[in-house]
Design an enzyme around this catalytic site. Structure first.
Site: not given
Length: 366
Positions: A330, A327, A37
């Site tokens: 990240h 978040d 991600s």
């Protein structure tokens, strides 16, 4: 000045103008991205998975101000490297828009939730495991070959810049996912690290065998310091000891394995990026980098905004540039810019055996 001299000067000027237009294309290189991600730019949007970033407020600071599938408020590290190269970012491999000349820019095969191991991220269901990403790479080569011929395809792939980011999920979404995961019952932490490094070596060797000759390999960040782990494991905002221990075992062994691989292939094909140290710089002293906090996520809920996902119902900070984390897991775009800058220009403490700017200069001369 005589008329003939003036005409000659005009012709010379025109040639220089044409060369200045052609040189960027001549120096352009494909950019291929693999991993999780941290570098996914939208592949998971095309999959039936829970690991996705396709809702507001993801993308709030992206040029379109819309979610793109990037786990960021704006641009991510591959975007920022592309920006430095003066190129558009490679598109997600699963995007139907990735065709014809767009293929020559490169492709992003990354998928949120995956790890080195195929059993990492099984809770996210349908994600593109690294073995599948390498299959897609082979498929990509065939597509490019159909476009420009095999010889030109090989030149493009050999000359491509490759970025791969793996490892964090093998701890966060596997070994430490539950109190006693299957992998934590199977391995002690030191043995698990040795095991996943040996599996990672196979992945990198396969990339080389498929034609990759310049591969940036990022280590894990300081996993115990992300807001998600602070929310679950921290009493007073201190980084989670066990996850920090995992990162401190994994990252040096990754560098050692990369050094051995380079010796095996007889070139500096693999470049190690010490992203743990890059993160720790602004986690240890956020104010020095213009952040008000490196503990609280901009978007989230619960302690440190570290619980659950970033959704339209989450707390949202008004100024993302003041937060190191976007978040629970990240970095914000601003933090990613700091990391990208170190990848480009960092000293040997951060980049081994050389930084990306040196790589680009060396490759231009050969």
């Amino acid at each position: 000045m005589t008329k003939s001299v003036a005409n000659l000067a005009l012709v010379g000027f025109c040639i220089l103008q044409v060369m200045s237009l052609l040189l960027p294309q001549a120096n352009a290189r494909a950019f291929l991205v693999f991993g999780d991600s941290l570098v996914d730019n939208g592949n998971n949007d095309f999959l039936a998975t829970t690991a996705r970033a396709d809702n507001y407020p993801y993308g709030i600071d992206f040029p379109t101000h819309r979610p793109t599938g990037r786990f960021s408020n704006g641009l991510n590290i591959p975007d920022l490297i592309s920006e430095h190269l003066g190129q558009e970012s490679p598109m997600p491999y699963l995007s139907p828009m990735l065709k014809k000349e767009k293929l020559l820019v490169g492709a992003n095969f990354a998928s949120a939730g995956i790890g080195i191991l195929n059993d990492t991220g099984i809770q996210f269901l349908n994600i593109i495991r690294i073995t599948k990403q390498l299959e897609y790479f082979e498929q990509y080569k065939l597509r490019v070959s159909g476009l420009v011929g095999e010889e030109e395809m090989n030149r493009l792939v050999n000359g491509a810049l490759v970025l791969i980011t793996l490892g964090g999920n093998d701890f966060v979404n596997n070994y430490y996912l539950v109190p006693f995961s299957a992998r934590s019952r199977q391995f002690s932490l030191p043995d698990y690290v040795v095991f996943i490094i040996s599996e990672y070596r196979k992945v990198l060797r396969k990339m080389y065998d498929l034609g990759a000759r310049r591969v940036l390999v990022t280590g894990t960040g300081p996993m115990g310091c992300v807001p998600a782990e602070l929310a679950q494991r921290s009493r007073n905002g201190e980084c989670a000891t066990e996850l920090q221990r995992a990162a401190s075992l994994f990252n040096p062994q990754l560098v050692q394995m990369i050094t051995e691989l380079n010796n095996e292939v007889g070139s500096s094909a693999f470049i190690a990026a010490n992203t743990q140290q890059m993160h720790m710089d602004f986690i240890s002293d956020p104010q020095a980098y213009g952040f008000v906090t490196s503990k609280v996520a901009c978007c989230g809920q619960g302690p440190y905004n570290g619980i659950g996902l970033c959704t339209p119902l989450s707390n949202l900070c008004p100024n993302r540039d003041l937060f190191a984390f976007w978040d629970p897991f990240h970095p914000s775009e601003k933090a990613s810019r700091i990391i990208a800058q170190q990848i480009l220009n960092g000293s040997p403490e951060y980049m081994h055996p050389m930084n990306l700017s040196t790589v680009l200069t060396v490759d231009l001369m050969t």
